[in-house]
Scaffold this active site. Structure first.
Site, PDB file in Angstrom:
ATOM      1  N   ASP A  45      38.741  41.201  35.685  1.00 40.86           N
ATOM      2  CA  ASP A  45      38.174  40.033  36.228  1.00 40.86           C
ATOM      3  C   ASP A  45      39.404  39.301  37.193  1.00 40.86           C
ATOM      4  O   ASP A  45      40.344  39.275  36.576  1.00 40.86           O
ATOM      5  CB  ASP A  45      37.845  38.830  35.409  1.00 40.86           C
ATOM      6  CG  ASP A  45      37.022  37.631  35.755  1.00 40.86           C
ATOM      7  OD1 ASP A  45      36.088  37.658  36.537  1.00 40.86           O
ATOM      8  OD2 ASP A  45      38.056  36.544  35.791  1.00 40.86           O
ATOM      9  N   TYR A  50      44.309  33.704  42.666  1.00 45.91           N
ATOM     10  CA  TYR A  50      44.991  34.080  41.693  1.00 45.91           C
ATOM     11  C   TYR A  50      46.265  34.702  42.451  1.00 45.91           C
ATOM     12  O   TYR A  50      47.259  34.717  41.719  1.00 45.91           O
ATOM     13  CB  TYR A  50      44.573  35.368  40.680  1.00 45.91           C
ATOM     14  CG  TYR A  50      43.259  34.749  39.811  1.00 45.91           C
ATOM     15  CD1 TYR A  50      42.841  33.553  39.825  1.00 45.91           C
ATOM     16  CD2 TYR A  50      42.458  35.623  38.982  1.00 45.91           C
ATOM     17  CE1 TYR A  50      41.917  32.945  39.053  1.00 45.91           C
ATOM     18  CE2 TYR A  50      41.504  35.399  38.241  1.00 45.91           C
ATOM     19  CZ  TYR A  50      41.219  33.837  38.424  1.00 45.91           C
ATOM     20  OH  TYR A  50      40.173  33.680  37.538  1.00 45.91           O
TER      21      TYR A  50
END
Length: 312
Positions: A45, A50
């Site tokens: 994931d 990020y």
């Protein structure tokens, strides 16, 4: 090791245990992904926001596991709601793949694409710079276009309440395959889970073990059940509990032993937890332990229970 699988509303199968990569540092995440895949994970994931997808891609290649055997998820960030394909193309390039198995709208909030920061534009008063003129319906149309182009196999939501889902569902050609949420022992979101089931939307749990130094890991009810069922740790119960409720779990770790035990422990707990155990665990939050760990100050009402009233 073969993972436990769930079927999405488009007929696609998805491994019910995935490796989360949020807050994994770039120099750690490549090794974590490589180790997870070698240990039997087949679901990773990710997210554009990020900032570590290039390293995730390195880990994927270093593992030696063929791309088609790995289920890869990423997420559209808020500053790209008007430019879905542009965000997706950056993710694909960073991961080193030509398609995603699943693409999610990270938060149901569009932010100013021309603001003072590419990830988190802010207003002079310190609030997040929300793109209030943009309708989420058009974000979803952009997501659907990526399925039609063959760049993603499935699309879904993340951090969507029932209220937010009901903004896109009336005009959606493709029903979201999943809704990724903060779900764990202290934030079970039972009513929202019932709603998702009625719409054939599969729930995914991020932060299924809570946050760093999480109180969930010492919870008395979960610890007692772990001992009673002969499980190695409380975390096994926390993950197995969610699997037993048909929730996909995405525990994050960069520690090789923890990466392995999250997979094996979750599957072991899933196989031994009883309906009585699940009933006890479902009641823990309502017994005075309700707690969310992830509540960014967006400044707008997202329609969630147990979330602070937004301040403008």
């Amino acid at each position: 090791m073969a993972s436990h699988f769930t079927t999405l509303n488009n007929g696609q199968t998805i491994p019910a245990i995935g490796l989360g990569t949020w807050q994994s540092k770039p120099n750690e995440v490549a090794r974590a992904v490589e180790h997870a895949l070698k240990a039997g994970y087949r679901h990773i994931d990710c997210a554009w926001a990020y900032g570590n997808e290039k390293e995730v891609g390195e880990g994927l290649r270093a593992s030696g596991v063929p791309r088609e055997e790995v289920f890869i998820t990423s997420k559209l960030w808020g500053t790209y709601h008007r430019r879905v394909e542009e965000c997706l193309d950056q993710t694909l390039a960073n991961l080193g793949t030509s398609y995603l198995d699943l693409y999610l709208v990270h938060w149901p909030i569009a932010m100013n694409p021309n603001g003072n920061h590419p990830v988190m534009p802010m207003r002079p008063n310190g609030n997040r710079d929300i793109d209030e003129s943009w309708d989420l319906v058009y974000t979803w149309k952009g997501m659907e276009a990526m399925v039609k182009k063959g760049k993603v196999k499935a699309i879904g939501a993340s951090n969507f309440s029932q209220m937010t889902l009901e903004r896109i569902l009336p005009t959606a050609e493709i029903i979201p395959a999943v809704n990724q949420l903060e779900i764990h022992l202290y934030n079970p979101q039972l009513e929202l889970l019932d709603y998702l089931k009625s719409k054939q939307i599969v729930p995914q749990a991020y932060s299924p073990l809570g946050s760093t130094n999480s109180p969930l890991l010492t919870d008395e009810s979960a610890t007692e059940i772990a001992k009673k069922r002969g499980l190695k740790s409380t975390s096994d119960v926390l993950l197995g509990y969610l699997l037993a409720k048909d929730i996909i779990v995405l525990p994050k770790s960069v520690t090789p032993s923890r990466i392995e035990s999250n997979l094996t422990g979750a599957l072991e707990a899933y196989s031994v937890l009883t309906p009585e155990d699940i009933k006890i665990l479902d009641g823990v939050a309502a017994g005075g332990k309700q707690k969310r760990f992830i509540m960014p100050p967006w400044g707008i009402d997202l329609g969630f229970d147990n979330w602070p009233t937004p301040t403008k």
